[in-house]
Scaffold this active site. Structure first.
Site, PDB file in Angstrom:
ATOM      1  N   GLY A  13       0.775  -1.087  -0.081  1.00  0.00           N
ATOM      2  CA  GLY A  13      -0.018   0.098   0.219  1.00  0.00           C
ATOM      3  C   GLY A  13       1.586   1.400   0.116  1.00  0.00           C
ATOM      4  O   GLY A  13       2.258   1.354   0.202  1.00  0.00           O
ATOM      5  N   ASN A  14       0.037   2.526  -0.340  1.00  0.00           N
ATOM      6  CA  ASN A  14       0.866   3.651  -0.288  1.00  0.00           C
ATOM      7  C   ASN A  14      -0.453   4.523  -0.125  1.00  0.00           C
ATOM      8  O   ASN A  14      -1.366   4.640  -0.798  1.00  0.00           O
ATOM      9  CB  ASN A  14       1.897   3.894  -1.864  1.00  0.00           C
ATOM     10  CG  ASN A  14       1.147   2.998  -2.841  1.00  0.00           C
ATOM     11  OD1 ASN A  14       0.229   4.008  -3.188  1.00  0.00           O
ATOM     12  ND2 ASN A  14       1.981   2.457  -3.218  1.00  0.00           N
ATOM     13  N   SER A  24       9.500   2.705  -0.828  1.00  0.00           N
ATOM     14  CA  SER A  24       9.474   1.295  -2.497  1.00  0.00           C
ATOM     15  C   SER A  24       9.705   0.641  -1.055  1.00  0.00           C
ATOM     16  O   SER A  24      11.252   0.481  -0.399  1.00  0.00           O
ATOM     17  CB  SER A  24       9.787   0.873  -3.749  1.00  0.00           C
ATOM     18  OG  SER A  24       9.174  -0.326  -3.809  1.00  0.00           O
ATOM     19  N   SER A  64       7.769   4.835  -4.232  1.00  0.00           N
ATOM     20  CA  SER A  64       6.939   3.666  -4.232  1.00  0.00           C
ATOM     21  C   SER A  64       7.261   3.019  -6.002  1.00  0.00           C
ATOM     22  O   SER A  64       7.287   3.630  -7.126  1.00  0.00           O
ATOM     23  CB  SER A  64       5.165   3.990  -4.179  1.00  0.00           C
ATOM     24  OG  SER A  64       3.792   3.021  -4.854  1.00  0.00           O
ATOM     25  N   SER A  65       6.978   2.071  -5.705  1.00  0.00           N
ATOM     26  CA  SER A  65       6.149   1.456  -7.921  1.00  0.00           C
ATOM     27  C   SER A  65       5.285   1.683  -8.462  1.00  0.00           C
ATOM     28  O   SER A  65       5.249   1.300  -9.541  1.00  0.00           O
ATOM     29  CB  SER A  65       6.414  -0.260  -7.444  1.00  0.00           C
ATOM     30  OG  SER A  65       6.243  -0.519  -6.838  1.00  0.00           O
ATOM     31  N   ASP A  66       4.254   1.911  -7.728  1.00  0.00           N
ATOM     32  CA  ASP A  66       3.028   2.414  -8.438  1.00  0.00           C
ATOM     33  C   ASP A  66       3.038   4.144  -8.514  1.00  0.00           C
ATOM     34  O   ASP A  66       1.859   4.524  -8.374  1.00  0.00           O
ATOM     35  CB  ASP A  66       2.145   2.387  -7.045  1.00  0.00           C
ATOM     36  CG  ASP A  66       1.883   1.067  -6.141  1.00  0.00           C
ATOM     37  OD1 ASP A  66       1.503   0.175  -7.563  1.00  0.00           O
ATOM     38  OD2 ASP A  66       1.657   0.598  -5.551  1.00  0.00           O
ATOM     39  N   HIS A  91      -3.704   3.620  -2.418  1.00  0.00           N
ATOM     40  CA  HIS A  91      -3.770   2.006  -2.557  1.00  0.00           C
ATOM     41  C   HIS A  91      -3.629   1.066  -2.177  1.00  0.00           C
ATOM     42  O   HIS A  91      -2.630   1.126  -0.858  1.00  0.00           O
ATOM     43  CB  HIS A  91      -2.494   1.864  -3.783  1.00  0.00           C
ATOM     44  CG  HIS A  91      -2.984   0.922  -4.764  1.00  0.00           C
ATOM     45  ND1 HIS A  91      -3.417   0.713  -5.149  1.00  0.00           N
ATOM     46  CD2 HIS A  91      -1.286   0.224  -4.605  1.00  0.00           C
ATOM     47  CE1 HIS A  91      -2.885  -1.540  -5.525  1.00  0.00           C
ATOM     48  NE2 HIS A  91      -1.639  -0.784  -5.318  1.00  0.00           N
ATOM     49  N   ASP A 130     -24.091   6.854   1.479  1.00  0.00           N
ATOM     50  CA  ASP A 130     -23.493   8.318   1.767  1.00  0.00           C
ATOM     51  C   ASP A 130     -22.519   8.515   1.623  1.00  0.00           C
ATOM     52  O   ASP A 130     -21.435   9.304   1.767  1.00  0.00           O
ATOM     53  CB  ASP A 130     -23.783   7.515   3.692  1.00  0.00           C
ATOM     54  CG  ASP A 130     -24.549   7.765   4.292  1.00  0.00           C
ATOM     55  OD1 ASP A 130     -25.989   8.631   3.578  1.00  0.00           O
ATOM     56  OD2 ASP A 130     -25.393   7.210   5.297  1.00  0.00           O
ATOM     57  N   TYR A 165     -26.295  16.870   6.007  1.00  0.00           N
ATOM     58  CA  TYR A 165     -25.851  16.342   7.218  1.00  0.00           C
ATOM     59  C   TYR A 165     -24.683  16.529   8.141  1.00  0.00           C
ATOM     60  O   TYR A 165     -23.932  17.053   7.542  1.00  0.00           O
ATOM     61  CB  TYR A 165     -25.695  14.990   6.851  1.00  0.00           C
ATOM     62  CG  TYR A 165     -24.779  13.863   7.351  1.00  0.00           C
ATOM     63  CD1 TYR A 165     -25.325  13.110   7.868  1.00  0.00           C
ATOM     64  CD2 TYR A 165     -23.528  13.627   7.587  1.00  0.00           C
ATOM     65  CE1 TYR A 165     -25.110  12.138   9.012  1.00  0.00           C
ATOM     66  CE2 TYR A 165     -23.116  13.282   8.761  1.00  0.00           C
ATOM     67  CZ  TYR A 165     -23.554  11.764   9.274  1.00  0.00           C
ATOM     68  OH  TYR A 165     -22.810  11.161   9.480  1.00  0.00           O
TER      69      TYR A 165
END
Length: 242
Positions: free
Chosen positions: A31-32, A48, A78-80, A99, A124, A234
């Site tokens: 994740g990142n 990464s 990060s690789s993403d 991610h 919602d 709301y």
């Protein structure tokens, strides 16, 4: 670049990334989270393969929208990163991206199924079903994979006229989820946590009743609009009397 702004953004991105394991959205180094600078010239992202318990604010990596590293503590981003960069470049409302491979959302991605809106909890927070992209082709996988992941996300958003502010999440087939915010990183993580919750609810609902249809469109519209519409009511007013 303004070094104070960079340091402040690194601290925000660092603290926001730490929420991923805290909320049970990731394990290991998965994740990142990234956040883009106010001038939208660069963004900051997690390094990464660095474990969350060893990461420091100064380890966050600064990257421009063409994937050039501008500021680093000797660590690769990060690789993403190319996926994030492409989304920031083409979606000017997005200010932060998360991610993850969280269990329930990723299960829908692996099954090549959108997450249907089956009730008010989903409505919602997201308008309509959470979509799932097409699969990447062999050439897309063997080429600039992470960049092409961004392209299939953008392709789906464009072809299906998805409002990125109303439905701030997408599943990438056989991969995981990308969630974003038009506010900040904390809000993006909150949305990722909500995505995981509604994915779990959808799976359980479909297990109980495999023939369950999506919630009444009028109910979906009402619940989304009362929180996010132009006449939303709301919550509390920003300014209140003492």
């Amino acid at each position: 670049m303004d070094q104070k702004m960079i340091n402040d953004l690194k601290e925000q991105v660092f603290q926001t990334n730490l929420l991923l394991p805290k909320y049970g959205l990731v394990i290991h180094t998965w994740g990142n989270v990234s956040m883009i600078a106010p001038n939208r010239q660069f963004f900051v992202i997690k390094p990464s393969g660095v474990s969350y318990d060893k990461m420091r604010a100064q380890d966050m990596v600064v990257v421009d929208l063409d994937n050039n590293v501008l500021d680093t503590n000797g660590l690769k981003p990060s690789s993403d990163t190319p996926t994030h960069a492409l989304m920031y470049k083409h979606c000017p409302d997005i200010k932060a991206i998360v991610h993850t491979h969280s269990t329930f959302a990723t299960s829908f991605a692996q099954a090549d199924k959108p997450i249907p809106c089956l009730g008010t909890t989903h409505a919602d927070n997201f308008f309509g079903p959470i979509p799932c992209t097409r699969a990447l082709s062999d050439s897309e996988i063997n080429g600039a994979y992470e960049h092409n992941t961004g392209l299939v996300i953008l392709e789906h958003l464009k072809n299906n006229q998805v409002d990125v502010n109303a439905c701030a999440a997408i599943l990438v087939k056989e991969h995981g989820s990308f969630v974003w915010s038009n506010k900040n990183g904390k809000d993006a993580v909150d949305r990722a946590l909500t995505l995981e919750q509604v994915a779990q609810m959808a799976l359980y609902t479909q297990m109980i009743n495999p023939h369950m249809k999506e919630a009444n469109p009028a109910l979906q519209q009402k619940h989304y609009n009362r929180k996010h519409g132009k006449d939303a009511y709301y919550g509390q007013d920003t300014k209140q009397e003492d």
